[in-house]
Design a protein around this motif. Structure first.
Motif, PDB file in Angstrom:
ATOM      1  N   VAL A  48       0.834  -1.197   0.000  1.00  0.00           N
ATOM      2  CA  VAL A  48       0.000   0.000   0.000  1.00  0.00           C
ATOM      3  C   VAL A  48       0.876   1.258   0.000  1.00  0.00           C
ATOM      4  O   VAL A  48       0.741   2.109  -0.860  1.00  0.00           O
ATOM      5  N   ALA A  49       1.769   1.364   1.006  1.00  0.00           N
ATOM      6  CA  ALA A  49       2.586   2.566   1.133  1.00  0.00           C
ATOM      7  C   ALA A  49       3.799   2.269   1.993  1.00  0.00           C
ATOM      8  O   ALA A  49       3.780   1.343   2.808  1.00  0.00           O
ATOM      9  N   THR A  50       4.840   3.085   1.810  1.00  0.00           N
ATOM     10  CA  THR A  50       6.033   2.942   2.623  1.00  0.00           C
ATOM     11  C   THR A  50       6.635   4.310   2.889  1.00  0.00           C
ATOM     12  O   THR A  50       6.426   5.250   2.109  1.00  0.00           O
ATOM     13  N   ILE A  51       7.374   4.420   3.982  1.00  0.00           N
ATOM     14  CA  ILE A  51       7.996   5.688   4.358  1.00  0.00           C
ATOM     15  C   ILE A  51       9.390   5.410   4.902  1.00  0.00           C
ATOM     16  O   ILE A  51       9.605   4.449   5.643  1.00  0.00           O
ATOM     17  N   ILE A  57      10.996  10.252   2.253  1.00  0.00           N
ATOM     18  CA  ILE A  57      10.638   9.473   1.066  1.00  0.00           C
ATOM     19  C   ILE A  57       9.393   8.656   1.366  1.00  0.00           C
ATOM     20  O   ILE A  57       9.350   7.925   2.359  1.00  0.00           O
ATOM     21  N   THR A  58       8.394   8.810   0.511  1.00  0.00           N
ATOM     22  CA  THR A  58       7.170   8.008   0.608  1.00  0.00           C
ATOM     23  C   THR A  58       6.847   7.458  -0.778  1.00  0.00           C
ATOM     24  O   THR A  58       7.042   8.132  -1.787  1.00  0.00           O
ATOM     25  N   LEU A  59       6.340   6.241  -0.791  1.00  0.00           N
ATOM     26  CA  LEU A  59       5.942   5.591  -2.030  1.00  0.00           C
ATOM     27  C   LEU A  59       4.567   4.983  -1.831  1.00  0.00           C
ATOM     28  O   LEU A  59       4.254   4.523  -0.724  1.00  0.00           O
ATOM     29  N   ILE A  70       0.839   8.296   3.970  1.00  0.00           N
ATOM     30  CA  ILE A  70       1.583   7.676   5.058  1.00  0.00           C
ATOM     31  C   ILE A  70       2.443   8.746   5.721  1.00  0.00           C
ATOM     32  O   ILE A  70       2.999   9.630   5.057  1.00  0.00           O
ATOM     33  N   SER A  71       2.529   8.678   7.034  1.00  0.00           N
ATOM     34  CA  SER A  71       3.348   9.625   7.782  1.00  0.00           C
ATOM     35  C   SER A  71       3.866   8.936   9.041  1.00  0.00           C
ATOM     36  O   SER A  71       3.410   7.837   9.381  1.00  0.00           O
ATOM     37  N   VAL A 101      16.238  -1.724   8.198  1.00  0.00           N
ATOM     38  CA  VAL A 101      17.031  -0.634   7.634  1.00  0.00           C
ATOM     39  C   VAL A 101      16.132   0.571   7.408  1.00  0.00           C
ATOM     40  O   VAL A 101      14.909   0.481   7.501  1.00  0.00           O
ATOM     41  N   GLY A 102      16.763   1.698   7.061  1.00  0.00           N
ATOM     42  CA  GLY A 102      16.008   2.932   7.003  1.00  0.00           C
ATOM     43  C   GLY A 102      15.428   3.304   5.659  1.00  0.00           C
ATOM     44  O   GLY A 102      14.625   4.238   5.573  1.00  0.00           O
ATOM     45  N   PHE A 103      15.792   2.604   4.592  1.00  0.00           N
ATOM     46  CA  PHE A 103      15.273   2.961   3.280  1.00  0.00           C
ATOM     47  C   PHE A 103      14.076   2.086   2.925  1.00  0.00           C
ATOM     48  O   PHE A 103      13.906   0.987   3.433  1.00  0.00           O
ATOM     49  N   THR A 104      13.254   2.595   2.013  1.00  0.00           N
ATOM     50  CA  THR A 104      11.947   2.006   1.738  1.00  0.00           C
ATOM     51  C   THR A 104      12.021   0.738   0.902  1.00  0.00           C
ATOM     52  O   THR A 104      13.010   0.465   0.233  1.00  0.00           O
ATOM     53  N   ALA A 105      10.941  -0.019   0.930  1.00  0.00           N
ATOM     54  CA  ALA A 105      10.775  -1.209   0.104  1.00  0.00           C
ATOM     55  C   ALA A 105       9.300  -1.363  -0.212  1.00  0.00           C
ATOM     56  O   ALA A 105       8.442  -1.013   0.608  1.00  0.00           O
TER      57      ALA A 105
END
Length: 124
Positions: A48-51, A57-59, A70-71, A101-105
């Protein structure tokens, strides 16, 4: 370890809004990327969403882009999913997930910790 507890689900009419919350405990929350996934009746779990850890960065999945936001509040160890203009096809169990980890997937395999889920039902 990270423990995740979702809340905020419910039964609403089409066009309504809901805000889901996911409270995290355990590992340092501010270093982790977070995501929301959902699984509708008879369907596979979908992104659905990632942050990112910083929130910069949000996707989003195409199906929710422009309707969901998303927040996160790192001071409260909480991530949110604001859902507007809900549709019957948004009906699903919504899961919060955390990465190490801190980056999105955008795939579920990229997440290490999962909540129990919260039911969202949208009636037409």
């Amino acid at each position: 370890q990270v423990q995740l507890v979702e809340s905020g689900g419910g039964l609403v009419q089409a066009g309504s809004s809901l805000r889901l919350s996911c409270a995290a405990s355990g590992r340092t929350f501010s270093n982790t990327a977070m995501g929301w996934f959902r699984q509708g009746p008879g369907k596979e779990r979908e992104f659905v969403a990632t942050i990112s850890w910083s929130g910069e960065i949000t996707l989003y999945a195409d199906s929710v882009k422009g309707r969901f936001t998303i927040s996160r509040d790192n001071a409260k160890n909480t991530v949110y999913l604001q859902m507007n203009s809900l549709k019957p096809e948004d009906t699903a169990v919504y899961y919060c997930a955390a990465r190490r980890v801190g980056f999105t997937a955008t795939t579920s395999i990229g997440y290490d910790y999962w909540g129990q889920g919260t039911q969202v039902t949208v009636s037409s």
